[in-house]
Design an enzyme around this catalytic site. Sequence first.
Site, short mmCIF file in Angstrom:
data_model
loop_
_atom_site.label_atom_id
_atom_site.label_comp_id
_atom_site.label_asym_id
_atom_site.label_seq_id
_atom_site.Cartn_x
_atom_site.Cartn_y
_atom_site.Cartn_z
N LYS A 53 1.02 -1.01 -0.01
CA LYS A 53 -0.07 0.10 -0.40
C LYS A 53 0.96 1.08 0.12
O LYS A 53 0.35 2.19 -0.76
CB LYS A 53 -0.92 0.24 1.55
N GLN A 97 -4.51 -0.99 9.77
CA GLN A 97 -4.06 -1.91 9.17
C GLN A 97 -4.72 -3.29 10.92
O GLN A 97 -4.49 -2.88 11.40
CB GLN A 97 -3.03 -2.14 8.63
N ASP A 120 -10.67 3.70 4.61
CA ASP A 120 -11.44 2.90 4.21
C ASP A 120 -12.73 2.25 3.44
O ASP A 120 -13.44 0.66 3.66
CB ASP A 120 -10.59 1.51 5.10
N1 GUN Z 1 -6.43 -5.94 6.72
C1 GUN Z 1 -6.43 -6.77 5.29
N2 GUN Z 1 -7.38 -5.89 4.64
C2 GUN Z 1 -7.67 -4.36 5.03
C3 GUN Z 1 -8.34 -3.76 4.23
O1 GUN Z 1 -8.83 -3.44 3.33
N3 GUN Z 1 -7.96 -2.45 5.59
C4 GUN Z 1 -7.48 -2.60 6.47
N4 GUN Z 1 -7.91 -1.61 7.11
N5 GUN Z 1 -6.93 -3.47 7.06
C5 GUN Z 1 -6.70 -4.58 6.02
#
Ligand code: GUN
Length: 299
Positions: A53, A97, A120
């Site tokens: 990311k 995350q 998100d």
């Molecule tokens: N962990 C796995 N996928 C995601 C996501 O799309 N957003 C977040 N914040 N954590 C994750």
Amino acid sequence: MVQVIDGKHVAASVIETVKAATVALEELSGVRTGLAVVIVGDDPASHAYVGSKSRMAKECGFNSVQHTLPAETTQEELAALVASLNADPEVHGILVQLPLPKHLHAEPIIQSIRPEKDVDGLHVVNAGKLATGDIRTGLVSCTPAGAMVFVRRVHGDDLSGLNAVVIGRSNLFGKPMAQLLLNAHATVTVAHSRTRDLPVVCRNADILVAAVGRPEMVKGNWIKPDATVIDVGINRVPAPERGEGKTRLVGDIAFDEALAVASVVTPVPGGVGPMTIAMLMANTVIAAHRAAGRAAPTF
Ligand code: GUN
């Protein structure tokens, strides 16, 4: 001829749009799009996700800041970091995350993110805006937003008259996916583990979206001829044919069987997966445009 959607290719086209919008915003408003990614602890899979990311954010031209906190971080320390990111005008998107280490409560942290920065799409304000059809000012969670890009590329913006079935009812995917399809005028059924006679329900779907986490659960004879089939599952299964102890990734759809029945199928890997990060970038540049009072790009 069945069409297998190339998720990497579609994601790359989304990223090109993000890059162009990032440059334009900086030129027109002097605003550099900013994304803050927060990770707590040292789970290797989470670090791998967050690394990609952060890398993609840099490639998009964002001001990308990663906050890596130790596993023993307290709830108060994490809350204080989110509060400071909320207050920072250079940060347009905040991603914490998940999962967090066991001693931390994720929900109050997620709900403390300012909804305008919740790239998100997990804040109840954004869930509520989606539920009331306000996509103009809300942010939509990334994986359903990505799956919807596929649906629009196949069927256009107006799904009037089409039956859509979403298998799975999670807050992260199934519910927002159903809302997006409904907003586009599809007739939507949300199926789940308590649904009676799931194959019959699925055979009614012009658009079938599976997000259950059960390897190859959806069989070819569950699929309506010429349906569009979107596979959101990512399941690791043993692959002894590749050598002892080897594994491979499969989706929730029996892919080879789907190829014989459907008109459009997404593969796993290489389908919805690459779209999730692309839509995170899209949400971030959208949030930056809104913060600058500019019309946001659409995806
Ligand atoms: N962990 C796995 N996928 C995601 C996501 O799309 N957003 C977040 N914040 N954590 C994750």
